[in-house]
Scaffold this motif. Sequence first.
Motif, PDB file in Angstrom:
ATOM      1  N   ILE A   1      39.457   9.008  62.297  1.00  0.00           N
ATOM      2  CA  ILE A   1      38.139   9.350  62.852  1.00  0.00           C
ATOM      3  C   ILE A   1      37.342  10.157  61.830  1.00  0.00           C
ATOM      4  CG2 ILE A   1      36.980  10.764  64.605  1.00  0.00           C
ATOM      5  CD1 ILE A   1      39.176   9.837  66.564  1.00  0.00           C
ATOM      6  N   ALA A   2      37.991  11.115  61.175  1.00  0.00           N
ATOM      7  CA  ALA A   2      37.300  11.937  60.180  1.00  0.00           C
ATOM      8  C   ALA A   2      36.852  11.102  58.978  1.00  0.00           C
ATOM      9  CB  ALA A   2      38.209  13.082  59.725  1.00  0.00           C
ATOM     10  N   LEU A   3      37.698  10.194  58.519  1.00  0.00           N
ATOM     11  CA  LEU A   3      37.322   9.360  57.371  1.00  0.00           C
ATOM     12  C   LEU A   3      36.219   8.365  57.728  1.00  0.00           C
ATOM     13  CD1 LEU A   3      40.808   8.701  55.741  1.00  0.00           C
ATOM     14  CD2 LEU A   3      38.974  10.193  54.905  1.00  0.00           C
TER      15      LEU A   3
ATOM     16  N   GLY B   1      40.732  16.300  59.663  1.00  0.00           N
ATOM     17  CA  GLY B   1      41.197  15.139  60.417  1.00  0.00           C
ATOM     18  C   GLY B   1      42.665  15.236  60.784  1.00  0.00           C
ATOM     19  N   LEU B   2      43.501  15.639  59.815  1.00  0.00           N
ATOM     20  CA  LEU B   2      44.931  15.774  60.092  1.00  0.00           C
ATOM     21  C   LEU B   2      45.218  16.873  61.109  1.00  0.00           C
ATOM     22  CD1 LEU B   2      46.459  15.247  56.554  1.00  0.00           C
ATOM     23  CD2 LEU B   2      46.679  13.737  58.539  1.00  0.00           C
ATOM     24  N   SER B   3      44.340  17.867  61.188  1.00  0.00           N
ATOM     25  CA  SER B   3      44.528  18.923  62.183  1.00  0.00           C
ATOM     26  C   SER B   3      43.815  18.594  63.497  1.00  0.00           C
ATOM     27  CB  SER B   3      44.047  20.271  61.642  1.00  0.00           C
ATOM     28  OG  SER B   3      42.676  20.212  61.348  1.00  0.00           O
TER      29      SER B   3
ATOM     30  N   LEU C   1      35.722  15.793  50.441  1.00  0.00           N
ATOM     31  CA  LEU C   1      36.627  14.833  51.060  1.00  0.00           C
ATOM     32  C   LEU C   1      37.943  15.485  51.473  1.00  0.00           C
ATOM     33  CD1 LEU C   1      37.177  11.915  51.865  1.00  0.00           C
ATOM     34  CD2 LEU C   1      38.051  11.521  49.564  1.00  0.00           C
ATOM     35  N   ILE C   2      38.473  16.363  50.662  1.00  0.00           N
ATOM     36  CA  ILE C   2      39.745  17.006  50.998  1.00  0.00           C
ATOM     37  C   ILE C   2      39.603  17.873  52.249  1.00  0.00           C
ATOM     38  CG2 ILE C   2      39.470  19.038  49.526  1.00  0.00           C
ATOM     39  CD1 ILE C   2      42.695  17.052  49.948  1.00  0.00           C
TER      40      ILE C   2
END
Length: 166
Positions: free
Chosen positions: A136-138, A42-44, A35-36
Motif C-alpha cells: 500500500i505504501a509503495l 509500510g512495513l510498520s 523511499l526508505i
Amino acid sequence: MSISFSTRTLGTDQHPAGALAMRADQTTSPADIPLITVIRRGLSRCCPNCGSGAVLSGYLTRVPLCGSCGEDLSQSSADDGPALATLIVVGHVLAPFLTILGRDERIPVWVAIAALAAMILAGVWWCLPRFKGLFIALIWRTGATGEDVFTHPGVDDAESHKRRNG
C-alpha cells in the motif's frame, strides 16, 4: 540537579527534527518523502504520508483514509502482491526446515507435519499484514493505482473521432 521539561508547543521551525517535522493534518507530495521512509512506514503498517495513522484495521482490512492526516488510501489496492511476497519469504525461510524434518527418520511424520504447519502459520500470520502495508505504501508513493490516466491510441472516443473526421 533538577531537570525541568517545558510544556510549550514547538512550531515546525523550532521542532528538534527541523523542517522534516510534519503536523498530523499536513500532507506532502509522495515524492517529497524518501523511499526508505515510505518502506519503513509500510512495513510498520503506518500511513505512508504521516507515519502515525494505521493503514490496516483488523488483520488485513485497508482503511480508506488515514485517521491522523486524512490521506486518501482508497485507491491503493495491493491485490495479490502481499500474498506472493509472503509465500516467497516464508517459503525460503522454511525450506531448510522442510528438508531437515522431511529427511530425518528419527522424527515421526506427524511431529514434522505439525511443526511445519505451526511454523508456516506463524510466518504467514506475521508477514502478510506487513507486506500488505508495504505494498500500500509503495503504491501510494509511486502512484500506481491501476487507474488509466492515459488513453491508449487505439481507443476511439467521440471527441477524437470528430477531430479526425471533421
